[in-house]
Structure formats: structure tokens, C-alpha cells
Design a protein around this motif. Sequence first.
Motif, PDB file in Angstrom:
ATOM      1  N   VAL A  65      69.775  79.065  85.217  1.00 16.01           N
ATOM      2  CA  VAL A  65      68.320  79.183  85.198  1.00 16.01           C
ATOM      3  C   VAL A  65      67.730  78.321  86.307  1.00 16.01           C
ATOM      4  N   PRO A  66      67.187  78.940  87.386  1.00 11.95           N
ATOM      5  CA  PRO A  66      66.604  78.157  88.472  1.00 11.95           C
ATOM      6  C   PRO A  66      65.206  77.677  88.130  1.00 11.95           C
ATOM      7  N   SER A  67      64.825  76.526  88.686  1.00 14.16           N
ATOM      8  CA  SER A  67      63.473  76.005  88.536  1.00 14.16           C
ATOM      9  C   SER A  67      63.084  75.320  89.838  1.00 14.16           C
ATOM     10  N   PHE A  68      62.031  74.479  89.814  1.00 12.56           N
ATOM     11  CA  PHE A  68      61.483  73.904  91.039  1.00 12.56           C
ATOM     12  C   PHE A  68      62.545  73.248  91.912  1.00 12.56           C
ATOM     13  N   VAL A  69      63.307  72.303  91.363  1.00 12.03           N
ATOM     14  CA  VAL A  69      64.312  71.580  92.147  1.00 12.03           C
ATOM     15  C   VAL A  69      65.654  71.525  91.421  1.00 12.03           C
TER      16      VAL A  69
END
Length: 242
Positions: A65-69
Motif C-alpha cells: 500500500v503506497p502513501s506519501f513517503v
Amino acid sequence: GGAQLLGLSPRAVRRHTGPMRCRPLGDSALLVEIAAAADAAAARRVQAACLRLRASPLPGVLECVPSFVTIGIHYDPLILGGDDGQLRLEAWIARALDDTDGGESPGEGREVTLRVRYGGEDGPDLEAVAAAVGMTVEAVIGLHAGACYTVGAVGFSPGFPYLLGLPPSLALPRRPTPRAWVPAGSVAIAAGQAGIYPQGTPGGWHLLGRTDAVLFAPDRDPPALLAVGDRVRFVPETGKLP
């Protein structure tokens, strides 16, 4: 340091100058920190690493799960638990990061153009925002629609994109009192970011307009219109949206 924890090569360390730490989230997930600050370049690096992880799946990994950083790595502890499992998991992560150069890559993302009806019933906060930032309504629309945004994260509600790239002169805190209901498709700003409400929900962002784009459809593949790393441009629309 984080590089030693992940077993990164010197080449990977040179390419990734952020925190690069890997820490547990409970007993069935890891949080991998890719960069120090949320910006368009970080979003591209996160998405590129996530795509490489998905392209070479490791047995026992359930989701990335990708997010901001960061990237959240969810796994089956019955397969990747214990010291051996964790070593295999961290080595797999390190290989993907070693291949991510942060330049032109699969993480560059798509460019999506969305039509927006600004002001009126569709953007009830537009005039108040213009007054708060000391601009005309037309200037606010021009600035907002003239920017190119990068999706930094998707969450809050299914398909809600947090958009990096809002012009600094439009940065405002959230509304002091959230609305009990924000219509689906509302295009909004708050806390230095832009966003779009996929469904009708309560919300505390400033509403500038509305789009007829469907941000989330459960029967679509993928269900969310936008993903981390995608670029978004808004085009002012004059006709009434449905």
C-alpha cells in the motif's frame, strides 16, 4: 541506520537519501519509509518501488500500500514470521528499492484531466477562500486550475486522492467547523493540499467546485480512478454538472 536494517547496497543508499527505515506495524505488516518529505518526486519513488514489489511477488506478502513517503507491506505471519521470514522479507524489499532510481520510471504515473464546475452551489467556499487569501475569485480559479498536482496518497474514504502541488498562496487550514455532508465529486483544498471527495461524506475542507468524474467504482478494475504518483490537472467547466 535504515540502510543497514534493509541491507541496501551502496548504490541504493546513494539513490535514496531519505530515512529508508523499515519498522513493524503489529505482527503482520512492515512500514517502509522511502523519503523524508512528501512531494511529487517522493510520490514517484514510492509508486516505482511499489510497482517493482508487485512485479516480483514474494510468497506470503498479501498487499503493498503506497502513501506519501511510505509503503505498507502486509504479510502472512505464518509464512514470513520469525527471523528467517523477516530476513527474506527485508531482502525482497531491498532489491526493489535498489532498482528504483527516482527518475523516469514506471512510477511516473498517468496524467488525468478533470473538468470542474467552480463556485456557486458546486463550490460554496470559493468566495470565502478568495477573501481569505486576498485574491479575486477569478485569480483563485486560475491558480487552482493552473497547477499540476501529484497524488501523494489515497485514503480517508475509498478513492479519496490527497493531491500535492497546491500553490502556496492558496494554503488554508481546514474549516473550523466541518460540514455534515459534502457532495460526491467536490473539489476541495485544506492544509496545503487539494483533494476530491469520491462519495458524499462529512468533511472539513474548503469546497471550490465539483467534478462529474467517478473517483471510485467498486465494479471497476481498479476501483479507484487515481493512484499514488498520478498527475492531475483541473479544467474549469461552465456547464452545470449533474
